[in-house]
Design an enzyme around this catalytic site. Structure first.
Site, PDB file in Angstrom:
ATOM      1  N   GLY A 204       0.756  -1.368   0.125  1.00  0.00           N
ATOM      2  CA  GLY A 204      -0.105   0.166   0.110  1.00  0.00           C
ATOM      3  C   GLY A 204       0.896   1.474   0.099  1.00  0.00           C
ATOM      4  O   GLY A 204       2.091   1.060  -0.154  1.00  0.00           O
ATOM      5  N   PHE A 205       0.217   2.429   0.135  1.00  0.00           N
ATOM      6  CA  PHE A 205       0.874   3.583   0.167  1.00  0.00           C
ATOM      7  C   PHE A 205       1.990   3.672   1.286  1.00  0.00           C
ATOM      8  O   PHE A 205       3.098   3.947   1.048  1.00  0.00           O
ATOM      9  CB  PHE A 205      -0.132   4.877  -0.084  1.00  0.00           C
TER      10      PHE A 205
ATOM     11  N   THR B 154     -12.218  -6.912   7.237  1.00  0.00           N
ATOM     12  CA  THR B 154     -10.922  -6.829   7.301  1.00  0.00           C
ATOM     13  C   THR B 154     -10.280  -6.298   8.309  1.00  0.00           C
ATOM     14  O   THR B 154      -9.372  -6.704   9.044  1.00  0.00           O
ATOM     15  CB  THR B 154     -10.457  -5.757   6.034  1.00  0.00           C
TER      16      THR B 154
ATOM     17  N   TYR C  73     -15.764   2.531   9.388  1.00  0.00           N
ATOM     18  CA  TYR C  73     -14.329   2.610   9.517  1.00  0.00           C
ATOM     19  C   TYR C  73     -13.814   2.976  10.887  1.00  0.00           C
ATOM     20  O   TYR C  73     -12.995   2.423  11.651  1.00  0.00           O
ATOM     21  CB  TYR C  73     -13.641   3.083   8.287  1.00  0.00           C
TER      22      TYR C  73
ATOM     23  N   LYS D 101     -11.649   0.759  13.548  1.00  0.00           N
ATOM     24  CA  LYS D 101     -10.301   1.330  13.967  1.00  0.00           C
ATOM     25  C   LYS D 101     -10.210   1.640  15.470  1.00  0.00           C
ATOM     26  O   LYS D 101      -9.167   1.217  16.013  1.00  0.00           O
ATOM     27  CB  LYS D 101      -9.690   2.419  13.097  1.00  0.00           C
TER      28      LYS D 101
ATOM     29  N   ASP E 239       0.438  -8.761   1.453  1.00  0.00           N
ATOM     30  CA  ASP E 239      -0.615  -7.707   1.081  1.00  0.00           C
ATOM     31  C   ASP E 239      -1.550  -8.571   0.097  1.00  0.00           C
ATOM     32  O   ASP E 239      -0.886  -9.452  -0.601  1.00  0.00           O
ATOM     33  CB  ASP E 239       0.231  -6.861   0.089  1.00  0.00           C
TER      34      ASP E 239
ATOM     35  N   ALA F  15      -1.232   0.798  12.670  1.00  0.00           N
ATOM     36  CA  ALA F  15      -1.613   2.211  12.210  1.00  0.00           C
ATOM     37  C   ALA F  15      -2.970   2.605  12.349  1.00  0.00           C
ATOM     38  O   ALA F  15      -3.872   1.659  11.733  1.00  0.00           O
ATOM     39  CB  ALA F  15      -1.075   2.065  10.744  1.00  0.00           C
TER      40      ALA F  15
END
Ligand code: UDP
Length: 328
Positions: free
Chosen positions: A10-11, A95, A149, A153, A31, A117
């Protein structure tokens, strides 16, 4: 260090892999390539210290196997981007909840250090002038899947924290605030690469809502080394730590800056939230980090200015190998 980086294609994950390899560590990136891409890791291909494993964090056996051979886990894999979340909240929840449980449990079982993260989204609609890590979460209606989300998180943070308390797992929670830089895609949301792509294609810049909402964008090159330093700092363990920039702009100003820095002839087009994300979407009016804790623990200071960050993204897009279709 022998590190597993989930979401390594990912980024932020790919920049973290670059950083770890440059500092002499061994890295296994895990990933599923659903939103990440192998192209983000092209520079590490063939490096004997680096391996990319294509697989899901939902595969507990695979996660356990990889983690058992490493001493450190950076858990960045997640379903991210506002479009991803509103289009498929169930996938986002699966996920982000079950995947994280698998990774935390593997780290605890194998005695690996653990960094997760997290995100400024966990503060929800709290628009305080400088959010400190103990600021309240302010979420909208529990019936709005838009909050899936943020809620997931937030729970991930607790899963990591509680495991740490019960098993002694050395653990750091980094809360990233609108981190941007080269390799970030605008396909799933993420306003800066979207605006840059639109400007370079001469297409209208799509400002959602009034454009008065404010954000502080932070450079990936500032926060990645800071995240690694936090894991090396025992005082940072069992804490959530904000990481990001403090230069605040409205989204309208951001659009103007991108147009100016690209020399684009694009017009600014205002799009309603409903047209952008569907009915019932609620945006954050403002999101600004207090980074005192990160500074105290690691000396962290964001060094790159927004114009320089945007310029580096423009440069990256201009030199990217294949021309790409502009985002809708
Ligand atoms: N945004 C926008 N146009 C776009 C994409 C996003 O105006 O094409 C706005 C979005 O509504 C939000 C801000 O830009 O107010 C930042 O969006 P992003 O998805 O990058 O991050 P967020 O802060 O919402 O997590």
């Amino acid at each position: 260090m022998k590190a597993v980086v989930t979401g390594g294609a990912g980024f932020i994950g790919s920049h973290l892999c670059d950083h770890l390899i440059a500092h002499g560590h061994q890295v296994v990136a895990l990933d599923d390539l659903s939103t990440g891409s192998e192209a983000n890791l092209a520079q590490l291909r063939g490096n004997p210290a680096f391996t990319l494993v294509r697989g899901s964090i939902l595969d507990a056996g695979l996660v356990g196997d990889l983690v058992s051979r490493c001493d450190t886990v950076f858990h960045l894999a997640a379903a991210v981007g506002v479009h991803t979340i509103v289009d498929d909240p169930l996938r986002s929840l699966r996920t982000n909840l079950h995947g994280t449980e698998n990774v935390v449990e593997a780290a605890a079982a194998h005695g690996a250090r653990f960094l997760i993260a997290s995100t400024s989204e966990v503060y929800g609609k709290n628009d305080a002038d400088g959010l400190t890590e103990d600021a309240d979460r302010v979420y909208g209606s529990p019936l709005k899947s838009r909050w899936s989300y943020a809620a997931a998180k937030g729970l991930d943070e607790l899963v990591a924290y509680v495991h740490s308390v019960h098993t002694g797992l050395p653990c750091v929670i980094t809360r990233f605030f609108n981190i941007v830089g080269p390799r970030q895609t605008g396909r799933y949301g993420m306003v800066v690469p979207r605006f840059v792509d639109q400007a370079l294609a001469g297409e209208p810049i799509t400002v959602y809502g009034s454009g008065d909402q404010r954000r502080c964008f932070g450079s990936v090159f500032d926060v990645v080394p800071a995240a690694v330093r936090l894991l090396d700092t025992p005082e940072a363990h069992r804490r959530a730590v904000n990481l990001g920039g403090t230069e605040e702009v409205t989204i309208r100003e951001l659009a103007d800056r991108v147009v100016a820095l690209t020399g684009s002839s694009s017009e600014i087009r205002y799009v309603s939230y409903e047209d952008a994300y569907g009915a019932g979407y609620e945006d954050m009016r403002r999101r600004m980090p207090d980074i005192t804790l990160a500074h105290r623990l690691t000396g962290f200071r964001p060094r790159r200015r927004l114009d320089d960050i945007i310029a580096s993204i423009v440069q990256h897009r201009r030199t990217a190998a294949a021309p790409r279709a502009a985002v809708a």
